[in-house]
Design a protein around this motif. Structure first.
Motif, mmCIF file in Angstrom:
data_model
loop_
_atom_site.group_PDB
_atom_site.id
_atom_site.type_symbol
_atom_site.label_atom_id
_atom_site.label_comp_id
_atom_site.label_asym_id
_atom_site.label_seq_id
_atom_site.Cartn_x
_atom_site.Cartn_y
_atom_site.Cartn_z
ATOM 1 N N LYS A 86 0.831 -1.206 0.000
ATOM 2 C CA LYS A 86 0.000 0.000 0.000
ATOM 3 C C LYS A 86 0.862 1.251 0.000
ATOM 4 C CE LYS A 86 -3.980 2.127 0.237
ATOM 5 N NZ LYS A 86 -4.917 2.097 -0.907
ATOM 6 N N ASN A 87 1.918 1.255 0.803
ATOM 7 C CA ASN A 87 2.829 2.405 0.808
ATOM 8 C C ASN A 87 3.461 2.614 -0.560
ATOM 9 O OD1 ASN A 87 2.715 3.491 3.460
ATOM 10 N ND2 ASN A 87 3.987 1.842 4.244
ATOM 11 N N ILE A 88 3.847 1.511 -1.188
ATOM 12 C CA ILE A 88 4.479 1.594 -2.509
ATOM 13 C C ILE A 88 3.484 2.099 -3.550
ATOM 14 C CG2 ILE A 88 5.600 0.253 -4.332
ATOM 15 C CD1 ILE A 88 6.591 -1.646 -2.045
ATOM 16 N N ILE A 94 10.453 10.448 2.811
ATOM 17 C CA ILE A 94 10.592 11.297 1.627
ATOM 18 C C ILE A 94 9.222 11.635 1.041
ATOM 19 C CG2 ILE A 94 11.440 11.376 -0.753
ATOM 20 C CD1 ILE A 94 13.614 11.834 1.290
ATOM 21 N N ALA A 95 8.332 10.652 0.995
ATOM 22 C CA ALA A 95 6.991 10.894 0.453
ATOM 23 C C ALA A 95 6.238 11.914 1.298
ATOM 24 C CB ALA A 95 6.219 9.581 0.378
ATOM 25 N N ASN A 96 6.350 11.809 2.602
ATOM 26 C CA ASN A 96 5.665 12.763 3.477
ATOM 27 C C ASN A 96 6.263 14.168 3.348
ATOM 28 O OD1 ASN A 96 3.588 11.214 4.645
ATOM 29 N ND2 ASN A 96 5.031 10.251 6.059
ATOM 30 N N LYS A 97 7.570 14.250 3.133
ATOM 31 C CA LYS A 97 8.201 15.556 2.910
ATOM 32 C C LYS A 97 7.736 16.150 1.583
ATOM 33 C CE LYS A 97 12.361 14.673 5.649
ATOM 34 N NZ LYS A 97 13.836 14.449 5.613
ATOM 35 N N ALA A 98 7.566 15.287 0.588
ATOM 36 C CA ALA A 98 7.055 15.762 -0.707
ATOM 37 C C ALA A 98 5.636 16.310 -0.541
ATOM 38 C CB ALA A 98 7.084 14.639 -1.734
ATOM 39 N N ALA A 158 -8.822 20.895 -5.927
ATOM 40 C CA ALA A 158 -9.036 19.450 -6.093
ATOM 41 C C ALA A 158 -7.725 18.686 -5.938
ATOM 42 C CB ALA A 158 -9.645 19.178 -7.468
ATOM 43 N N GLN A 159 -6.644 19.296 -6.433
ATOM 44 C CA GLN A 159 -5.332 18.633 -6.315
ATOM 45 C C GLN A 159 -4.945 18.451 -4.851
ATOM 46 O OE1 GLN A 159 -5.956 21.366 -8.166
ATOM 47 N NE2 GLN A 159 -4.621 21.492 -9.984
ATOM 48 N N TYR A 160 -5.125 19.498 -4.057
ATOM 49 C CA TYR A 160 -4.772 19.439 -2.632
ATOM 50 C C TYR A 160 -5.593 18.356 -1.929
ATOM 51 C CZ TYR A 160 -4.034 20.956 2.210
ATOM 52 O OH TYR A 160 -3.718 21.000 3.544
ATOM 53 N N LYS A 161 -6.885 18.339 -2.183
ATOM 54 C CA LYS A 161 -7.759 17.374 -1.518
ATOM 55 C C LYS A 161 -7.412 15.941 -1.905
ATOM 56 C CE LYS A 161 -11.603 20.607 -0.986
ATOM 57 N NZ LYS A 161 -13.000 20.939 -1.367
ATOM 58 N N ALA A 162 -7.046 15.731 -3.165
ATOM 59 C CA ALA A 162 -6.675 14.382 -3.617
ATOM 60 C C ALA A 162 -5.374 13.931 -2.959
ATOM 61 C CB ALA A 162 -6.536 14.356 -5.139
ATOM 62 N N ILE A 163 -4.394 14.832 -2.914
ATOM 63 C CA ILE A 163 -3.090 14.476 -2.355
ATOM 64 C C ILE A 163 -3.172 14.275 -0.844
ATOM 65 C CG2 ILE A 163 -0.753 15.382 -1.939
ATOM 66 C CD1 ILE A 163 -0.957 16.671 -4.746
ATOM 67 N N PHE A 213 1.034 7.662 4.029
ATOM 68 C CA PHE A 213 2.262 6.845 4.123
ATOM 69 C C PHE A 213 2.523 6.562 5.600
ATOM 70 C CE2 PHE A 213 2.542 9.377 0.282
ATOM 71 C CZ PHE A 213 2.876 8.426 -0.669
ATOM 72 N N LYS A 214 2.581 5.296 5.939
ATOM 73 C CA LYS A 214 2.713 4.916 7.337
ATOM 74 C C LYS A 214 3.868 3.929 7.527
ATOM 75 C CE LYS A 214 -2.263 5.413 8.243
ATOM 76 N NZ LYS A 214 -3.479 4.726 8.731
#
Length: 241
Positions: free
Chosen positions: A11-13, A211-215, A228-233, A238-239
């Motif tokens: 799931k993280n991947i 790294i994903a959370n920093k992104a 919409a982009q913000y809400k989707a992202i 990532f856990k």
């Protein structure tokens, strides 16, 4: 197919791939100063993690099969040894001391709980659990050796029934050794693959989750909170396990 224990990693991947897809759609506005947050680096992390997870998935099945095949050899022993006790007790000239020695070995052979497939995501925990399980099966095999020796040294133990004969138990011991070794042979590469995957996802300085959370943190600085982009992202999680 990935085992249940591998789903959280997958799931993280998958979520990193989803995040990368969203970043790609943003185009030139995604321009972090941190090179580790560049889309090319995120894509590289995803490729490595995906490949490593596939390697783990491919190695789970052989290990599971090896564990099941070993269990098929060891599990019937309790019932078989109960019957063997009757055959041994019925042997002419068996003394009470010999019977007590026999029962001591039998109790050791029976006193091990069923092994399970190692599912810990921590390599050290998986190795420790595996080592304990492996040692238990090694001990049972050694006790089988002691049982065979006792039967061989009981003068009148020569049953007509094949299932109680010494040669039958010698064959069982050979299978116990073979199947236990097969578990070891399949566990080592699986454990190594999990260690490599876990390092990429959770343990390295620049692991996937961090790294994903920093992104995501950077994305929230360049996107409108109502977009919409913000809400989707924001829904992409990532856990660490």
């Amino acid at each position: 197919m990935a085992s249940t224990s591998e789903v959280g990693h997958a799931k993280n991947i998958a979520n990193l791939n989803l995040l990368n897809t969203n970043i790609l759609a943003l185009g030139a506005i995604y321009n972090p100063s941190n090179p580790k947050l560049k889309l090319t680096n995120l894509q590289s992390i995803y490729t490595s993690a995906f490949t490593q997870q596939e390697s783990v998935n491919n190695l789970v099945a052989p290990y599971s099969v090896a564990v099941d095949e070993r269990e098929a050899i060891f599990k019937p022993l309790n019932r078989e040894l109960t019957k063997l006790r009757k055959a041994y007790k019925a042997t002419e000239g068996v003394t009470q001391v010999e019977l007590e020695d026999f029962m001591t070995i039998i109790r050791k052979l029976k006193g091990v709980r069923k092994s399970t497939v190692i599912i810990s995501t921590n390599p050290d925990e998986a190795q420790a659990s595996y080592s304990t399980s492996q040692m238990s099966y090694d001990q049972r095999t050694n006790n089988m050796d002691l049982l065979i020796s006792l039967l061989q040294n009981t003068p009148n133990f020569n049953p007509n029934e094949t299932e109680y004969q010494i040669a039958t138990y010698q064959a069982k011991k050979a299978q116990m050794l073979l199947k236990t070794q097969a578990v070891a042979d399949t566990f080592v590469p699986l454990n190594n693959a999990r260690s490599l995957r876990n390092n990429t996802l959770y343990l390295s300085d620049d692991n996937l989750v961090d790294i994903a959370n920093k992104a995501k943190d950077y994305l929230f600085t360049i996107l409108d909170a109502n977009s919409a982009q913000y809400k989707a992202i924001s829904k992409i999680k990532f856990k660490k396990r």
